[in-house]
Motif scaffolding. Sequence first.
Motif, PDB file in Angstrom:
ATOM      1  N   TYR A   1       0.717  -1.310   0.167  1.00  0.00           N
ATOM      2  CA  TYR A   1      -0.437  -0.124  -0.067  1.00  0.00           C
ATOM      3  C   TYR A   1       0.889   1.358  -0.307  1.00  0.00           C
ATOM      4  O   TYR A   1       1.894   0.902   0.322  1.00  0.00           O
ATOM      5  CB  TYR A   1      -0.925  -0.035   0.882  1.00  0.00           C
ATOM      6  CG  TYR A   1      -1.750   0.876   1.039  1.00  0.00           C
ATOM      7  CD1 TYR A   1      -3.272   0.677   0.478  1.00  0.00           C
ATOM      8  CD2 TYR A   1      -1.784   2.135   1.920  1.00  0.00           C
ATOM      9  CE1 TYR A   1      -4.038   1.222   0.330  1.00  0.00           C
ATOM     10  CE2 TYR A   1      -3.189   2.528   1.839  1.00  0.00           C
ATOM     11  CZ  TYR A   1      -4.502   2.703   1.459  1.00  0.00           C
ATOM     12  OH  TYR A   1      -5.135   3.248   1.458  1.00  0.00           O
TER      13      TYR A   1
ATOM     14  N   SER B   1       0.532   5.723   1.011  1.00  0.00           N
ATOM     15  CA  SER B   1      -0.534   6.143   1.655  1.00  0.00           C
ATOM     16  C   SER B   1      -0.633   7.344   0.073  1.00  0.00           C
ATOM     17  O   SER B   1      -0.560   6.584  -0.373  1.00  0.00           O
ATOM     18  CB  SER B   1       0.202   7.066   3.188  1.00  0.00           C
ATOM     19  OG  SER B   1       0.986   7.566   2.673  1.00  0.00           O
TER      20      SER B   1
ATOM     21  N   GLN C   1      -2.126  -1.545   4.854  1.00  0.00           N
ATOM     22  CA  GLN C   1      -1.803  -0.055   4.749  1.00  0.00           C
ATOM     23  C   GLN C   1      -1.770   1.057   6.406  1.00  0.00           C
ATOM     24  O   GLN C   1      -1.658   0.944   6.570  1.00  0.00           O
ATOM     25  CB  GLN C   1      -3.956   0.593   4.620  1.00  0.00           C
ATOM     26  CG  GLN C   1      -3.690  -0.348   3.450  1.00  0.00           C
ATOM     27  CD  GLN C   1      -5.597   0.389   3.429  1.00  0.00           C
ATOM     28  OE1 GLN C   1      -7.049   1.208   3.771  1.00  0.00           O
ATOM     29  NE2 GLN C   1      -6.345  -0.696   2.413  1.00  0.00           N
TER      30      GLN C   1
ATOM     31  N   ALA D   1      -7.641  -4.477   8.717  1.00  0.00           N
ATOM     32  CA  ALA D   1      -7.262  -4.945   7.953  1.00  0.00           C
ATOM     33  C   ALA D   1      -7.022  -3.037   6.525  1.00  0.00           C
ATOM     34  O   ALA D   1      -6.586  -3.520   5.655  1.00  0.00           O
ATOM     35  CB  ALA D   1      -8.586  -5.151   6.677  1.00  0.00           C
ATOM     36  N   THR D   2      -7.863  -1.848   7.468  1.00  0.00           N
ATOM     37  CA  THR D   2      -7.425  -1.090   6.437  1.00  0.00           C
ATOM     38  C   THR D   2      -7.930   0.579   7.860  1.00  0.00           C
ATOM     39  O   THR D   2      -7.869   0.384   8.651  1.00  0.00           O
ATOM     40  CB  THR D   2      -9.209  -1.242   5.943  1.00  0.00           C
ATOM     41  OG1 THR D   2      -9.055   0.605   4.648  1.00  0.00           O
ATOM     42  CG2 THR D   2     -10.215  -1.192   6.384  1.00  0.00           C
TER      43      THR D   2
ATOM     44  N   THR E   1      -7.527   5.138   7.016  1.00  0.00           N
ATOM     45  CA  THR E   1      -8.561   5.953   6.508  1.00  0.00           C
ATOM     46  C   THR E   1      -7.282   7.088   6.196  1.00  0.00           C
ATOM     47  O   THR E   1      -6.573   7.127   7.285  1.00  0.00           O
ATOM     48  CB  THR E   1      -9.414   6.720   7.062  1.00  0.00           C
ATOM     49  OG1 THR E   1      -9.639   7.536   8.389  1.00  0.00           O
ATOM     50  CG2 THR E   1     -11.327   6.613   6.954  1.00  0.00           C
TER      51      THR E   1
ATOM     52  N   THR F   1     -15.893  -1.111  12.695  1.00  0.00           N
ATOM     53  CA  THR F   1     -14.636   0.084  12.571  1.00  0.00           C
ATOM     54  C   THR F   1     -14.449   0.306  14.390  1.00  0.00           C
ATOM     55  O   THR F   1     -15.182  -0.294  15.034  1.00  0.00           O
ATOM     56  CB  THR F   1     -15.131   0.895  11.987  1.00  0.00           C
ATOM     57  OG1 THR F   1     -16.155   1.914  12.351  1.00  0.00           O
ATOM     58  CG2 THR F   1     -15.500   0.605  10.705  1.00  0.00           C
TER      59      THR F   1
ATOM     60  N   ILE G   1     -12.891  -4.978   4.054  1.00  0.00           N
ATOM     61  CA  ILE G   1     -11.766  -4.962   3.443  1.00  0.00           C
ATOM     62  C   ILE G   1     -10.772  -3.545   3.539  1.00  0.00           C
ATOM     63  O   ILE G   1      -9.460  -3.330   3.251  1.00  0.00           O
ATOM     64  CB  ILE G   1     -11.787  -5.620   2.201  1.00  0.00           C
ATOM     65  CG1 ILE G   1     -12.323  -6.929   2.409  1.00  0.00           C
ATOM     66  CG2 ILE G   1      -9.889  -5.708   1.409  1.00  0.00           C
ATOM     67  CD1 ILE G   1     -11.143  -7.922   3.382  1.00  0.00           C
ATOM     68  N   ASP G   2     -12.036  -2.385   2.633  1.00  0.00           N
ATOM     69  CA  ASP G   2     -11.228  -1.608   2.237  1.00  0.00           C
ATOM     70  C   ASP G   2     -12.290  -0.533   2.444  1.00  0.00           C
ATOM     71  O   ASP G   2     -13.461  -0.676   3.245  1.00  0.00           O
ATOM     72  CB  ASP G   2     -10.813  -0.876   0.739  1.00  0.00           C
ATOM     73  CG  ASP G   2      -9.805   0.118   1.122  1.00  0.00           C
ATOM     74  OD1 ASP G   2      -9.359   1.076   1.910  1.00  0.00           O
ATOM     75  OD2 ASP G   2      -9.724   0.191  -0.466  1.00  0.00           O
TER      76      ASP G   2
ATOM     77  N   ALA H   1     -17.621   1.604   3.086  1.00  0.00           N
ATOM     78  CA  ALA H   1     -16.602   0.456   3.234  1.00  0.00           C
ATOM     79  C   ALA H   1     -17.401  -0.887   2.274  1.00  0.00           C
ATOM     80  O   ALA H   1     -18.220  -1.329   1.832  1.00  0.00           O
ATOM     81  CB  ALA H   1     -17.225  -0.395   4.318  1.00  0.00           C
TER      82      ALA H   1
ATOM     83  N   CYS I   1     -10.543  -3.215  -3.156  1.00  0.00           N
ATOM     84  CA  CYS I   1     -10.374  -1.342  -2.969  1.00  0.00           C
ATOM     85  C   CYS I   1     -11.666  -0.761  -3.093  1.00  0.00           C
ATOM     86  O   CYS I   1     -12.757  -1.476  -4.005  1.00  0.00           O
ATOM     87  CB  CYS I   1      -9.139  -1.237  -3.610  1.00  0.00           C
ATOM     88  SG  CYS I   1      -9.574  -1.355  -5.458  1.00  0.00           S
TER      89      CYS I   1
END
Length: 232
Positions: free
Chosen positions: A3, A5, A40, A76-77, A79, A100, A126-127, A135, A175
């Motif tokens: 990943y 940023s 991430q 996994a993810t 922001t 979350t 996942i994202d 999401a 994604c």
Amino acid sequence: VRYVSDNGRYVSGKAFPGAFVWDLLEGNAAYVLGDGEAFQVANNGLAVGSFNNLDGAYWYEGKKYSVNEPQHVSLATVTPDAKIIGGFSKLSNGASVPTTWKLNEDGSLEKEVWAYPSDVAHVSIIDISADGSIAVGKAGLSRFGGVEAPMYWTSKTNSVLLFGESESVPGTFTCVSANGKYAGFRASGVPGILNIETGEMKTFSTDIVNAITDDGLVFMAGSDPVVGTTTY
């Protein structure tokens, strides 16, 4: 590399001897986080992943932090502003549910479980979009014999199976664009992109949709890598 940023400063992933975050502004300033993988990384360098067998963990400024849950969790993810982390947590019966955590300035976490079907076996985020409102992920449901199918959320209270409530199509979302409009998926071995706003889908011959821009430009990798394919 797993990943990059949103601001282009940090790179995360897995390499010998383990998970890493690479600060491109500082040159070869790679930080080894231990065994595992950094999935991430946010614009401030905060990374989520699996470090030294801590699956529900994040790393920031040289320290590892574990989400304190009685059951196994996975992160996994995150922001771009590092305010929301996503993945799954577990119920007392062992089922995984989409979750979350809001990361407050004092380091405390506010947990929120997103909508999931009643026959849940394993549902995971996942994202997530940049503002944390949209999401994508996958859902293993008992009606499908536990086979995981692509699922997305238009809000915390509304989950949607990509191919409907009764059709079992194995796969996962990979994604979502920062603005939450487009999402990449892989179903029955076929990659594709979904316009979440209109429901329009398009499939490709390349293996994986890795990333999508806000205007629907996709970046894919596989046996015939494609970069910058306009889809809409």
